[in-house]
Design a protein around this motif. Structure first.
Motif, short mmCIF file in Angstrom:
data_model
loop_
_atom_site.label_atom_id
_atom_site.label_comp_id
_atom_site.label_asym_id
_atom_site.label_seq_id
_atom_site.Cartn_x
_atom_site.Cartn_y
_atom_site.Cartn_z
N VAL A 66 47.12 11.30 12.46
CA VAL A 66 45.92 10.25 12.00
C VAL A 66 44.60 11.32 11.40
O VAL A 66 44.33 11.69 12.49
CB VAL A 66 45.71 9.37 13.00
N LEU A 67 43.62 11.17 10.51
CA LEU A 67 43.57 11.66 10.30
C LEU A 67 42.31 10.50 10.05
O LEU A 67 42.98 8.81 9.16
CB LEU A 67 43.60 11.84 8.18
N ALA A 68 41.27 10.21 10.71
CA ALA A 68 40.04 9.08 9.88
C ALA A 68 38.84 9.79 9.31
O ALA A 68 38.47 10.79 9.51
CB ALA A 68 39.49 9.17 12.10
N ALA A 69 38.06 8.33 9.24
CA ALA A 69 37.03 8.76 7.79
C ALA A 69 36.17 7.27 8.38
O ALA A 69 36.80 6.55 8.49
CB ALA A 69 37.11 9.00 6.75
N PRO A 70 35.06 7.87 8.29
CA PRO A 70 33.71 6.29 7.82
C PRO A 70 33.62 5.59 6.92
O PRO A 70 33.56 4.52 6.71
CB PRO A 70 32.26 7.03 8.23
N ASP A 71 34.95 6.43 5.62
CA ASP A 71 34.66 5.54 4.09
C ASP A 71 35.92 5.81 3.49
O ASP A 71 35.93 6.51 3.36
CB ASP A 71 33.71 6.00 3.83
N PHE A 72 36.23 4.55 3.41
CA PHE A 72 37.94 4.89 2.92
C PHE A 72 37.85 5.63 1.70
O PHE A 72 38.88 6.43 1.11
CB PHE A 72 38.67 3.23 2.71
N GLN A 73 37.18 4.71 0.65
CA GLN A 73 37.15 5.67 -1.37
C GLN A 73 36.98 6.82 -0.81
O GLN A 73 37.45 7.71 -1.35
CB GLN A 73 36.58 4.39 -1.90
#
Length: 316
Positions: A66-73
Motif C-alpha cells: 500500500v502506497l498512501a498519499a494526501p491527494d489522489f490525482q
C-alpha cells in the motif's frame, strides 16, 4: 439440496438485493464522458478476471503493498512520472472517503495507491489527509496472502502472538451481479503500525493482478523492527521479505520502464479500521486515526464508486 446449500443460496440472493439497492453517493453524475474515457471503459470490459485458483496463487507470500498519499490525482501523476506506467483506477469505497488505483508487480503481487477521495468525504479520507504532508507518496502497509485467516484469528494471533485480531469480511459483486466475498485480518497491539502485515484471503474472487497493468518486478521488500519483536517470527517463513533489526521502517524497490524505483518510510502508520484507537502506530506511540484501504474483489474499474460492503466478523 442440503441445508448448507440453501443457506448459501439465500445469502447470495440477499447480497444481490443489497448491492442492487446501494445508492450512489455521487448521484446521477456527469453523463458527458469523453470518447477516450468510453474507449477505456470498453477495453476494461474485455479484460478477463481470474481467481487465486485459476492463477495457482500460493499462500504466505506478498499480495500487495500500500502506497498512501494526501491527494489522489497528484499521487497518480507522480507515480506515472516516476515509473512511466499509469496505475489503473479502482474507484471509491463510499462513505469512508478513500479512492484507490493499482499497478501490478511480478508473481501476481501489486501496488495499491490510496488517497482521500475528493468527491466523497469520509473519516478515513480525512485521516489520510491529516496524517500525510502535501506531495508525500509513501509505503503505508502491506498484505500477505493466506487461506488460514479464520484459524489465525481464533488461535495464532491472540494465543501465540498475544495481539488483538480484527477479522473483516468484504462484499462486492461481479459484473453479472454474483456476490463476491473476501477476508482480511488486521492485528493490533504490536505498537509498530504498518511494519506488521495484514492478511488477505481472496476466496473465489477475481484477483486484481489479472486485470491491471504491470510496472515491473519487485526487487526487494525490507521490513525493519526492534530486535525481539514478534514480527520477526511472524515473517520468518514469508518468501521474498527481508527482515532487519532496528527502528520501524518499511521499504521496497521495483523495476520500471524508468529504472529501479524505491519507496521508504520510517514508522509507517498502517491501516487501522474504526474502533481501534489504542495508539498502535510506530515507535512514537502517537494516537492513530482509523484508516481503511479499498480492496475490491473484482477486476479493474472506472472512476465510478466501487460496490463494496464491509462486515466486522470478529464475533462470528
Amino acid at each position: 439440496m442440503s441445508s448448507d446449500d440453501e443457506s448459501e443460496g439465500s445469502e447470495d440472493a440477499r447480497m444481490k438485493q443489497l448491492l442492487s439497492s446501494w445508492d450512489d453517493d455521487n448521484g446521477s453524475g456527469d453523463d458527458s464522458s469523453s470518447e477516450s474515457e468510453e474507449e477505456e471503459e470498453e477495453e476494461e470490459e474485455k479484460k478477463v478476471g481470474a481467481t487465486k485458483f485459476d492463477l495457482g496463487l500460493q499462500d504466505n507470500v506478498l499480495d500487495h503493498i500500500v502506497l498512501a498519499a494526501p491527494d489522489f490525482q497528484d499521487a497518480m501523476k507522480e507515480f506515472e512520472n516516476m515509473t512511466g506506467i499509469k496505475p489503473s483506477v479502482v474507484g471509491s469505497l463510499r462513505g469512508l472517503g478513500t479512492k484507490s488505483a493499482r499497478v501490478g508487480l511480478d508473481n501476481n503481487a501489486y501496488i495499491e495507491l490510496i488517497a482521500p477521495d475528493p468527491k466523497n468525504s469520509g473519516p478515513i479520507g480525512a485521516a489520510l489527509a491529516s496524517q500525510l504532508e502535501e506531495g508525500q507518496l509513501m509505503p503505508w502497509h502491506y498484505a500477505i496472502r493466506s487461506s488460514e485467516v479464520e484459524a489465525m484469528k481464533d488461535d495464532y494471533v491472540p494465543n501465540e502472538l498475544g495481539w488483538q485480531p480484527d477479522h473483516i469480511s468484504m462484499f462486492g459483486a461481479s459484473p453479472d451481479g454474483t456476490p463476491k466475498k473476501w477476508e482480511m485480518l488486521y492485528m493490533y497491539g504490536h505498537k509498530i503500525g504498518g511494519v506488521v502485515p495484514f492478511y488477505i484471503d481472496w476466496g473465489h474472487c477475481d484477483h486484481p493482478s489479472a486485470t491491471i497493468p504491470e510496472v515491473g518486478a519487485l526487487k526487494s521488500l525490507v521490513v525493519r523492527a526492534p530486535g525481539g519483536h514478534k514480527v520477526h517470527d511472524l515473517l520468518s517463513s514469508v518468501e521474498g521479505v527481508t527482515v532487519e533489526e532496528g527502528e520501524p521502517m518499511l521499504e521496497f524497490s521495483f523495476g520500471s520502464p524508468e529504472g529501479t524505483i524505491t519507496f521508504s518510510a520510517d514508522n509507517p502508520h498502517g491501516i487501522k479500521f474504526p474502533g481501534f484507537e489504542e495508539g498502535d502506530t510506530g515507535a512514537s506511540g502517537a494516537p492513530d486515526k482509523p484508516e481503511m484501504i479499498p480492496t475490491g474483489g473484482g477486476g479493474d474499474k472506472s472512476d465510478d464508486d466501487s460496490d463494496v460492503q464491509i462486515s466486522d466478523s470478529d464475533s462470528d
